[in-house]
Scaffold this active site. Structure first.
Site, PDB file in Angstrom:
ATOM      1  N   HIS A   1       3.597  11.619  -6.445  1.00 26.15           N
ATOM      2  CA  HIS A   1       2.179  11.438  -6.746  1.00 26.15           C
ATOM      3  C   HIS A   1       1.868   9.959  -6.914  1.00 26.15           C
ATOM      4  CE1 HIS A   1       4.009  11.485 -10.781  1.00 26.15           C
ATOM      5  NE2 HIS A   1       3.058  10.625 -11.084  1.00 26.15           N
TER       6      HIS A   1
ATOM      7  N   GLU B   1      -3.647   3.809   1.954  1.00 29.53           N
ATOM      8  CA  GLU B   1      -3.922   3.960   3.384  1.00 29.53           C
ATOM      9  C   GLU B   1      -4.052   5.434   3.714  1.00 29.53           C
ATOM     10  OE1 GLU B   1      -1.544   3.502   7.625  1.00 29.53           O
ATOM     11  OE2 GLU B   1      -0.762   2.487   5.855  1.00 29.53           O
TER      12      GLU B   1
ATOM     13  N   HIS C   1       0.835  -1.195   0.000  1.00 25.29           N
ATOM     14  CA  HIS C   1       0.000   0.000   0.000  1.00 25.29           C
ATOM     15  C   HIS C   1       0.873   1.251   0.000  1.00 25.29           C
ATOM     16  CE1 HIS C   1       0.633  -0.612   4.410  1.00 25.29           C
ATOM     17  NE2 HIS C   1       0.746   0.702   4.403  1.00 25.29           N
TER      18      HIS C   1
ATOM     19  N   GLU D   1      -2.226  11.413 -10.533  1.00 29.91           N
ATOM     20  CA  GLU D   1      -2.132  11.440 -11.999  1.00 29.91           C
ATOM     21  C   GLU D   1      -3.192  10.525 -12.604  1.00 29.91           C
ATOM     22  OE1 GLU D   1       1.141  10.505 -15.535  1.00 29.91           O
ATOM     23  OE2 GLU D   1       1.669  10.174 -13.443  1.00 29.91           O
TER      24      GLU D   1
END
Length: 122
Positions: free
Chosen positions: A75, A56, A7, A117
């Site tokens: 990003h 998360e 994650h 993005e």
């Protein structure tokens, strides 16, 4: 050894506002949640329902000031199957913060200023 992504984490000031944003803007839904025994923090894991990767969101009870994202040179990227419909939705939401038509991509900004993005599936 065999490492796999689990994650990514970002910290948020307003958990409910962030949950609503990620659901509406990207279709992410809550997969699981952990609340500290003393309720000083909440972790919410979001998934896209298609991949095992999760986002998360960490909410800290005592945090009141916005997070310093520096120059925000990082990003997360999301593929989308209907780029035009996604662009229209994000335009309506007012969350598009940068477009690069030459590369065929754009970025949206979440409630805490993190950039995401949007990439068409080619």
């Amino acid at each position: 050894m065999d490492f796999k992504f689990a994650h990514n984490n970002i910290n948020v000031l307003n958990l409910q506002k962030s949950l609503e944003f990620y659901q509406r803007a990207l279709g992410l839904t809550e997969v699981r949640r952990k609340v500290a025994q003393d309720e000083s923090f909440i972790l919410v894991y979001l998934g896209d329902g298609a991949t095992p990767h999760q986002l998360e969101l960490t909410w800290l009870r005592d945090r009141k000031e916005p997070y310093n994202l520096g120059e925000n040179e990082f990003h997360l990227a999301f593929y989308v199957d209907d780029f035009d419909a996604a662009h229209k939705l994000h335009q309506e939401m007012g969350c598009i913060c940068y477009e690069n038509p030459g590369m065929g991509i754009y970025f949206i900004s979440d409630p805490d200023g993190y950039w995401l993005e949007i990439v068409p599936i080619k």
